[in-house]
Every structure is written in C-alpha cells, then in structure tokens.
Write a protein that holds these residues in place. Sequence first.
Motif, PDB file in Angstrom:
ATOM      1  N   TRP A  33     -17.946   6.285  24.982  1.00 23.26           N
ATOM      2  CA  TRP A  33     -18.138   6.492  23.551  1.00 23.26           C
ATOM      3  C   TRP A  33     -17.874   7.952  23.185  1.00 23.26           C
ATOM      4  O   TRP A  33     -17.174   8.233  22.208  1.00 23.26           O
ATOM      5  CB  TRP A  33     -19.566   6.091  23.163  1.00 23.26           C
ATOM      6  N   LEU A  34     -18.412   8.882  23.971  1.00 28.60           N
ATOM      7  CA  LEU A  34     -18.238  10.296  23.685  1.00 28.60           C
ATOM      8  C   LEU A  34     -16.773  10.715  23.813  1.00 28.60           C
ATOM      9  O   LEU A  34     -16.259  11.445  22.971  1.00 28.60           O
ATOM     10  CB  LEU A  34     -19.113  11.143  24.615  1.00 28.60           C
ATOM     11  N   ARG A  35     -16.095  10.251  24.856  1.00 27.05           N
ATOM     12  CA  ARG A  35     -14.660  10.552  25.008  1.00 27.05           C
ATOM     13  C   ARG A  35     -13.881  10.112  23.774  1.00 27.05           C
ATOM     14  O   ARG A  35     -13.039  10.845  23.257  1.00 27.05           O
ATOM     15  CB  ARG A  35     -14.091   9.819  26.214  1.00 27.05           C
ATOM     16  N   GLN A  36     -14.145   8.897  23.319  1.00 24.95           N
ATOM     17  CA  GLN A  36     -13.425   8.366  22.154  1.00 24.95           C
ATOM     18  C   GLN A  36     -13.749   9.176  20.903  1.00 24.95           C
ATOM     19  O   GLN A  36     -12.853   9.466  20.098  1.00 24.95           O
ATOM     20  CB  GLN A  36     -13.765   6.894  21.955  1.00 24.95           C
ATOM     21  N   LEU A  37     -14.983   9.556  20.754  1.00 26.67           N
ATOM     22  CA  LEU A  37     -15.396  10.345  19.601  1.00 26.67           C
ATOM     23  C   LEU A  37     -14.718  11.712  19.593  1.00 26.67           C
ATOM     24  O   LEU A  37     -14.181  12.154  18.570  1.00 26.67           O
ATOM     25  CB  LEU A  37     -16.919  10.527  19.606  1.00 26.67           C
ATOM     26  N   LEU A  38     -14.708  12.380  20.741  1.00 25.68           N
ATOM     27  CA  LEU A  38     -14.089  13.700  20.827  1.00 25.68           C
ATOM     28  C   LEU A  38     -12.583  13.617  20.620  1.00 25.68           C
ATOM     29  O   LEU A  38     -11.990  14.470  19.956  1.00 25.68           O
ATOM     30  CB  LEU A  38     -14.421  14.355  22.166  1.00 25.68           C
ATOM     31  N   ARG A  39     -11.954  12.597  21.188  1.00 25.25           N
ATOM     32  CA  ARG A  39     -10.507  12.422  20.995  1.00 25.25           C
ATOM     33  C   ARG A  39     -10.190  12.182  19.535  1.00 25.25           C
ATOM     34  O   ARG A  39      -9.241  12.742  18.981  1.00 25.25           O
ATOM     35  CB  ARG A  39     -10.006  11.270  21.873  1.00 25.25           C
ATOM     36  N   ALA A  40     -10.981  11.346  18.862  1.00 27.89           N
ATOM     37  CA  ALA A  40     -10.762  11.066  17.443  1.00 27.89           C
ATOM     38  C   ALA A  40     -10.928  12.334  16.618  1.00 27.89           C
ATOM     39  O   ALA A  40     -10.155  12.590  15.689  1.00 27.89           O
ATOM     40  CB  ALA A  40     -11.724   9.975  16.963  1.00 27.89           C
ATOM     41  N   HIS A  41     -11.924  13.155  16.957  1.00 27.52           N
ATOM     42  CA  HIS A  41     -12.141  14.408  16.234  1.00 27.52           C
ATOM     43  C   HIS A  41     -10.938  15.332  16.397  1.00 27.52           C
ATOM     44  O   HIS A  41     -10.450  15.908  15.422  1.00 27.52           O
ATOM     45  CB  HIS A  41     -13.421  15.095  16.739  1.00 27.52           C
ATOM     46  N   ALA A  42     -10.438  15.462  17.620  1.00 26.17           N
ATOM     47  CA  ALA A  42      -9.268  16.316  17.878  1.00 26.17           C
ATOM     48  C   ALA A  42      -8.023  15.752  17.202  1.00 26.17           C
ATOM     49  O   ALA A  42      -7.237  16.500  16.602  1.00 26.17           O
ATOM     50  CB  ALA A  42      -9.054  16.466  19.381  1.00 26.17           C
ATOM     51  N   ASP A  43      -7.823  14.444  17.284  1.00 25.57           N
ATOM     52  CA  ASP A  43      -6.651  13.814  16.670  1.00 25.57           C
ATOM     53  C   ASP A  43      -6.650  13.954  15.154  1.00 25.57           C
ATOM     54  O   ASP A  43      -5.590  13.952  14.530  1.00 25.57           O
ATOM     55  CB  ASP A  43      -6.562  12.341  17.063  1.00 25.57           C
ATOM     56  N   ALA A  44      -7.838  14.092  14.565  1.00 29.40           N
ATOM     57  CA  ALA A  44      -7.953  14.270  13.122  1.00 29.40           C
ATOM     58  C   ALA A  44      -7.781  15.734  12.710  1.00 29.40           C
ATOM     59  O   ALA A  44      -7.947  16.073  11.546  1.00 29.40           O
ATOM     60  CB  ALA A  44      -9.302  13.741  12.637  1.00 29.40           C
TER      61      ALA A  44
END
Length: 106
Positions: free
Chosen positions: A34-45
């Motif tokens: 969950w944290l990996r996906q959240l951090l990736r989404a934040h960076a991708d945004a």
Amino acid sequence: MGQRLGLATALLGEPEALVLDEPVNGLDPEGIRWLRQLLRAHADAGGTVLLSSHLMGEVAEIADDLVVIAGGRVVATGPIDTVTAGHPTLEDAFFALTGPDSAGAR
C-alpha cells in the motif's frame, strides 16, 4: 495502522514533498505494498518523495534517484542503474561505496 494513520494525516494538506524516515518499519506485507503504491502515485502526480532507509531491497524497489551518504559526505548520486553500475545489487553497491576501502568512508 499507526504508520498509515500518520501518513494519511500528513497527506491531508496535500504537500508537494514528503520526507519519510524508514516508512515501512512495522508494516505488514499488505501495508508495505500500500505504501509503495501511495508513494509512487504521489511522485507520478508531480510530488517529491524523500525517503531515508537502511532496507536496500525496499529502496531498490521504489526509488528513482539515490543519494548515498557515508561519513557525512555524499559518495554517489543518480538513478539506481548509475549508482549500482558494476554491482549486482544496490546492497553490493552500497557496501562498495561506503566500506572501509572506499573513498567515501572515514
């Protein structure tokens, strides 16, 4: 749940940058994913994630760019493939860059 709650609280203000120290400590495998996906989404945004960790496998899994510090000095920077060039893993590169025989170690 405490880690997730803390991160959710930090995200309420929609910060441009996140600064995290050992964020997967204490998380179960589901929480880590969950944290990996959240951090990736934040960076991708377009956001910035600054992550400090001693877990080389985790860093290799989620980082785009690295800064390796030894003895208070930056000894390597760049994309993971640049930092790990000539080494089979990030862990091997880390020890080569920070070990007693390296130029970056004290």
